[in-house]
Write an enzyme that holds these catalytic residues in place. Structure first.
Site, PDB file in Angstrom:
ATOM      1  N   ASP A  32      12.673  -3.008  -4.979  1.00  0.00           N
ATOM      2  CA  ASP A  32      13.032  -2.038  -3.937  1.00  0.00           C
ATOM      3  C   ASP A  32      14.139  -2.640  -3.076  1.00  0.00           C
ATOM      4  O   ASP A  32      14.101  -3.820  -2.712  1.00  0.00           O
ATOM      5  CB  ASP A  32      11.806  -1.705  -3.077  1.00  0.00           C
ATOM      6  CG  ASP A  32      12.022  -0.438  -2.269  1.00  0.00           C
ATOM      7  OD1 ASP A  32      11.354   0.575  -2.563  1.00  0.00           O
ATOM      8  OD2 ASP A  32      12.862  -0.446  -1.348  1.00  0.00           O
ATOM      9  N   ILE A  33      15.128  -1.810  -2.730  1.00  0.00           N
ATOM     10  CA  ILE A  33      16.287  -2.286  -1.971  1.00  0.00           C
ATOM     11  C   ILE A  33      15.922  -2.599  -0.505  1.00  0.00           C
ATOM     12  O   ILE A  33      16.625  -3.371   0.152  1.00  0.00           O
ATOM     13  CB  ILE A  33      17.430  -1.242  -2.058  1.00  0.00           C
ATOM     14  CG1 ILE A  33      18.788  -1.891  -1.861  1.00  0.00           C
ATOM     15  CG2 ILE A  33      17.214  -0.070  -1.127  1.00  0.00           C
ATOM     16  CD1 ILE A  33      19.967  -1.028  -2.266  1.00  0.00           C
ATOM     17  N   HIS A 105       7.873   7.578  -8.745  1.00  0.00           N
ATOM     18  CA  HIS A 105       7.935   6.114  -8.714  1.00  0.00           C
ATOM     19  C   HIS A 105       6.658   5.550  -8.112  1.00  0.00           C
ATOM     20  O   HIS A 105       6.094   6.097  -7.173  1.00  0.00           O
ATOM     21  CB  HIS A 105       9.159   5.610  -7.931  1.00  0.00           C
ATOM     22  CG  HIS A 105       9.308   6.200  -6.570  1.00  0.00           C
ATOM     23  ND1 HIS A 105       9.823   7.461  -6.355  1.00  0.00           N
ATOM     24  CD2 HIS A 105       9.028   5.698  -5.345  1.00  0.00           C
ATOM     25  CE1 HIS A 105       9.838   7.709  -5.056  1.00  0.00           C
ATOM     26  NE2 HIS A 105       9.350   6.661  -4.417  1.00  0.00           N
ATOM     27  N   HIS A 107       5.247   2.407  -6.137  1.00  0.00           N
ATOM     28  CA  HIS A 107       5.548   1.190  -5.374  1.00  0.00           C
ATOM     29  C   HIS A 107       4.484   0.151  -5.711  1.00  0.00           C
ATOM     30  O   HIS A 107       3.288   0.453  -5.663  1.00  0.00           O
ATOM     31  CB  HIS A 107       5.454   1.438  -3.859  1.00  0.00           C
ATOM     32  CG  HIS A 107       6.463   2.384  -3.298  1.00  0.00           C
ATOM     33  ND1 HIS A 107       7.574   1.969  -2.608  1.00  0.00           N
ATOM     34  CD2 HIS A 107       6.519   3.737  -3.298  1.00  0.00           C
ATOM     35  CE1 HIS A 107       8.268   3.014  -2.204  1.00  0.00           C
ATOM     36  NE2 HIS A 107       7.647   4.100  -2.598  1.00  0.00           N
TER      37      HIS A 107
END
Ligand code: AMP
Ligand code: ZN
Length: 118
Positions: A32-33, A105, A107
């Protein structure tokens, strides 16, 4: 299969760079960015599927694969073993579910606390 306007489809096709964690026939996983935790990566299907709200019986294999892959990738990325370590899985779905990117998505978050969020 992919949506030209979807940021995660662009990550799958390499049009947007990412830090890859894993790739196979069904899924792509990348960091994750804006991580909430010391370890935070996302697992996504390799074809465009907006959210969990669109799931049908034919997606059971895909979701089972994502769920069983998550612990392996968590360990690979440095999450300590259960029960002292572990990880958190979150799948935000829809606006009220906190979903911002509309490509399904998962996480996967872990690492020593405190975390930034969650
Ligand atoms: P959600 O709020 O569940 O839709 O989460 C979307 C997640 O995607 C957020 O945690 C973002 O930080 C992450 N994200 C958005 N753009 C990128 C990107 N280009 N590379 C990696 N992660 C991203
Ligand atoms: Zn997509």
């Amino acid at each position: 299969m992919t949506d030209d306007h979807c940021i995660f489809c662009k990550i799958i096709t390499g049009k947007i760079p990412s830090r890859k964690v894993h790739e196979d026939e069904q899924v792509f996983a990348f960091h994750d960015i804006a991580p909430w935790a010391p370890i935070h990566f996302l697992i996504i299907p390799k074809w465009h599927l907006p959210s969990m709200a669109q799931l049908a019986p034919e997606h059971a294999g895909l979701m089972g694969h994502m769920m069983t892959l998550a612990p392996k990738l968590a360990a690979q990325e440095g999450c300590k073993p259960y029960p002292d370590g572990g990880f958190r899985i979150v799948v935000n779905t829809g606006a009220e579910g906190g979903q911002e990117v509309h490509h399904l998505h998962m996480h996967v978050m872990g690492g020593p606390r405190p975390w930034l969020r969650g």
